[in-house]
Write a protein that holds these residues in place. Structure first.
Motif, PDB file in Angstrom:
ATOM      1  N   ASN A 196      17.149  40.917  10.679  1.00 51.82           N
ATOM      2  CA  ASN A 196      17.236  40.594  12.104  1.00 51.82           C
ATOM      3  C   ASN A 196      16.934  41.783  13.006  1.00 51.82           C
ATOM      4  O   ASN A 196      17.106  41.694  14.212  1.00 51.82           O
ATOM      5  CB  ASN A 196      18.617  40.021  12.447  1.00 51.82           C
ATOM      6  CG  ASN A 196      19.750  40.961  12.064  1.00 51.82           C
ATOM      7  OD1 ASN A 196      19.566  42.172  11.999  1.00 51.82           O
ATOM      8  ND2 ASN A 196      20.921  40.403  11.803  1.00 51.82           N
ATOM      9  N   SER A 197      16.468  42.902  12.415  1.00 56.19           N
ATOM     10  CA  SER A 197      16.102  44.046  13.242  1.00 56.19           C
ATOM     11  C   SER A 197      15.169  44.962  12.465  1.00 56.19           C
ATOM     12  O   SER A 197      15.219  45.037  11.238  1.00 56.19           O
ATOM     13  CB  SER A 197      17.347  44.815  13.702  1.00 56.19           C
ATOM     14  OG  SER A 197      18.174  45.146  12.611  1.00 56.19           O
ATOM     15  N   LEU A 198      14.320  45.666  13.207  1.00 55.42           N
ATOM     16  CA  LEU A 198      13.312  46.556  12.634  1.00 55.42           C
ATOM     17  C   LEU A 198      13.212  47.816  13.476  1.00 55.42           C
ATOM     18  O   LEU A 198      13.124  47.739  14.707  1.00 55.42           O
ATOM     19  CB  LEU A 198      11.951  45.849  12.605  1.00 55.42           C
ATOM     20  CG  LEU A 198      10.705  46.702  12.330  1.00 55.42           C
ATOM     21  CD1 LEU A 198      10.708  47.235  10.901  1.00 55.42           C
ATOM     22  CD2 LEU A 198       9.427  45.892  12.585  1.00 55.42           C
ATOM     23  N   VAL A 199      13.238  48.966  12.797  1.00 59.09           N
ATOM     24  CA  VAL A 199      12.972  50.247  13.461  1.00 59.09           C
ATOM     25  C   VAL A 199      11.825  50.916  12.718  1.00 59.09           C
ATOM     26  O   VAL A 199      11.868  51.063  11.491  1.00 59.09           O
ATOM     27  CB  VAL A 199      14.209  51.166  13.460  1.00 59.09           C
ATOM     28  CG1 VAL A 199      13.846  52.525  14.060  1.00 59.09           C
ATOM     29  CG2 VAL A 199      15.333  50.537  14.255  1.00 59.09           C
ATOM     30  N   ALA A 200      10.796  51.329  13.449  1.00 59.46           N
ATOM     31  CA  ALA A 200       9.613  51.956  12.869  1.00 59.46           C
ATOM     32  C   ALA A 200       9.541  53.410  13.314  1.00 59.46           C
ATOM     33  O   ALA A 200       9.677  53.713  14.497  1.00 59.46           O
ATOM     34  CB  ALA A 200       8.357  51.209  13.299  1.00 59.46           C
ATOM     35  N   LEU A 201       9.339  54.317  12.343  1.00 60.53           N
ATOM     36  CA  LEU A 201       9.238  55.750  12.616  1.00 60.53           C
ATOM     37  C   LEU A 201       7.880  56.255  12.149  1.00 60.53           C
ATOM     38  O   LEU A 201       7.309  55.728  11.193  1.00 60.53           O
ATOM     39  CB  LEU A 201      10.318  56.536  11.873  1.00 60.53           C
ATOM     40  CG  LEU A 201      11.778  56.343  12.238  1.00 60.53           C
ATOM     41  CD1 LEU A 201      12.338  55.073  11.613  1.00 60.53           C
ATOM     42  CD2 LEU A 201      12.595  57.537  11.757  1.00 60.53           C
TER      43      LEU A 201
ATOM     44  N   VAL B 269      15.812  46.677   8.646  1.00 58.63           N
ATOM     45  CA  VAL B 269      14.608  47.233   8.038  1.00 58.63           C
ATOM     46  C   VAL B 269      14.193  48.486   8.810  1.00 58.63           C
ATOM     47  O   VAL B 269      14.114  48.465  10.043  1.00 58.63           O
ATOM     48  CB  VAL B 269      13.445  46.215   8.047  1.00 58.63           C
ATOM     49  CG1 VAL B 269      12.175  46.846   7.468  1.00 58.63           C
ATOM     50  CG2 VAL B 269      13.819  44.955   7.275  1.00 58.63           C
ATOM     51  N   VAL B 270      13.949  49.565   8.078  1.00 65.81           N
ATOM     52  CA  VAL B 270      13.428  50.793   8.674  1.00 65.81           C
ATOM     53  C   VAL B 270      12.155  51.175   7.933  1.00 65.81           C
ATOM     54  O   VAL B 270      12.134  51.214   6.694  1.00 65.81           O
ATOM     55  CB  VAL B 270      14.448  51.952   8.576  1.00 65.81           C
ATOM     56  CG1 VAL B 270      13.804  53.263   9.022  1.00 65.81           C
ATOM     57  CG2 VAL B 270      15.673  51.655   9.421  1.00 65.81           C
ATOM     58  N   THR B 271      11.097  51.433   8.668  1.00 64.73           N
ATOM     59  CA  THR B 271       9.848  51.890   8.063  1.00 64.73           C
ATOM     60  C   THR B 271       9.619  53.348   8.443  1.00 64.73           C
ATOM     61  O   THR B 271       9.812  53.728   9.602  1.00 64.73           O
ATOM     62  CB  THR B 271       8.643  51.038   8.518  1.00 64.73           C
ATOM     63  OG1 THR B 271       8.424  51.223   9.922  1.00 64.73           O
ATOM     64  CG2 THR B 271       8.884  49.566   8.222  1.00 64.73           C
ATOM     65  N   LEU B 272       9.236  54.142   7.464  1.00 70.00           N
ATOM     66  CA  LEU B 272       8.955  55.558   7.690  1.00 70.00           C
ATOM     67  C   LEU B 272       7.593  55.883   7.098  1.00 70.00           C
ATOM     68  O   LEU B 272       7.376  55.722   5.899  1.00 70.00           O
ATOM     69  CB  LEU B 272      10.024  56.425   7.026  1.00 70.00           C
ATOM     70  CG  LEU B 272       9.725  57.930   6.956  1.00 70.00           C
ATOM     71  CD1 LEU B 272       9.670  58.546   8.353  1.00 70.00           C
ATOM     72  CD2 LEU B 272      10.766  58.650   6.100  1.00 70.00           C
TER      73      LEU B 272
END
Length: 259
Positions: free
Chosen positions: A8-13, A78-81
């Motif tokens: 339910n949430s996404l942070v992209a770095l 979800v976190v994308t790096l």
């Protein structure tokens, strides 16, 4: 299609790849793979939230210093790096330091989220990239090792031949086109265990190829407008992202753009 309700949430770095630079929209803005992924996830999850902390030109040390702690504090599902490639493309690069900084980032992010996603970035074919390919492959081996230690998913864009096709790259030969970003969004979507909608690895249609004169004209334009300024920034330690804010610095409900 049924969506995993936990996403339910996404942070992209990251840098320009995650910021989403491409051919651009009519208003001059960009809509990259992370934006496309957020839109798809939001369409299946009420109240979906999205942040994009990426800034073009950032080195992995800058990503760790400026983005990682902020992202960890958001506790997104979800976190994308994606980082380290800008370091590998510098004239001088301490790969041991890059490895340590990636490890530091993953060590902070993995416990803070449900799923950490790392990537082996795509690599366009061409003589400029060939010079740096050994460093790139060392970086990607490092990413595989870090992912295994921290339970992260690795999206192997580098191993997908279609993403090396020049037709999926912008004229600057550093950033994907809009269609390239569509493929990356699908790749991450599938890596998260969500039902495939397209085959992002599918080869492009056969291309007769441009004439020698057209190719040389394109090479000259690329060198004049993009390669020389890029080399100049590398030699002087400047970045195209100096002074630029994060694209979407807060984890807020996602509203799709009007256009």
């Amino acid at each position: 299609m049924e969506m995993n309700p936990s996403y339910n949430s996404l942070v992209a770095l990251g840098d320009s790849f995650t910021e989403g630079m491409s051919d651009g929209l009519p208003d001059g803005s960009y809509r990259g793979w992370a934006d496309l992924l957020a839109a798809r996830m939001a369409a299946h999850t009420e109240g979906f939230r999205y942040a994009n902390l990426a800034v073009r030109g950032k080195l992995i040390g800058q990503i760790v210093e400026e983005q990682v702690d902020a992202a960890a504090a958001m506790h997104a599902d979800v976190v994308t790096l994606v980082g380290g490639l800008n370091d590998a493309l510098r004239p001088r690069c301490d790969m041991g330091r890059v490895r340590g900084q990636l490890e530091e980032a993953a060590g902070k992010l993995a416990p803070s989220c449900r799923q950490l996603v790392l990537m082996r970035s795509p690599g366009r074919r061409g003589p400029v990239m060939e010079r740096f390919r050994p460093r790139m492959e060392e970086l990607f081996s490092c990413i595989d090792e870090i992912a295994a230690r921290h339970g992260a998913v690795v999206v192997d864009l580098y191993g997908a031949p279609p993403l090396a096709d020049p037709r999926l790259w912008h004229v600057d030969r550093l950033h994907l086109t809009a269609q390239g970003h569509v493929r990356v969004a699908e790749a991450v979507w599938q890596a998260l265990g969500l039902p495939a909608e397209t085959d992002w690895r599918a080869p492009l249609p056969a291309d007769a190829g441009a004439s020698w004169a057209v190719r040389r004209s394109g090479d000259l334009r690329f060198a004049r407008e993009h390669l020389l300024p890029w080399v100049g920034r590398r030699l002087t330690g400047r970045s195209s992202g100096d002074g630029m804010p994060a694209k979407r610095p807060e984890l807020l409900p996602y509203d799709p753009p009007l256009s």
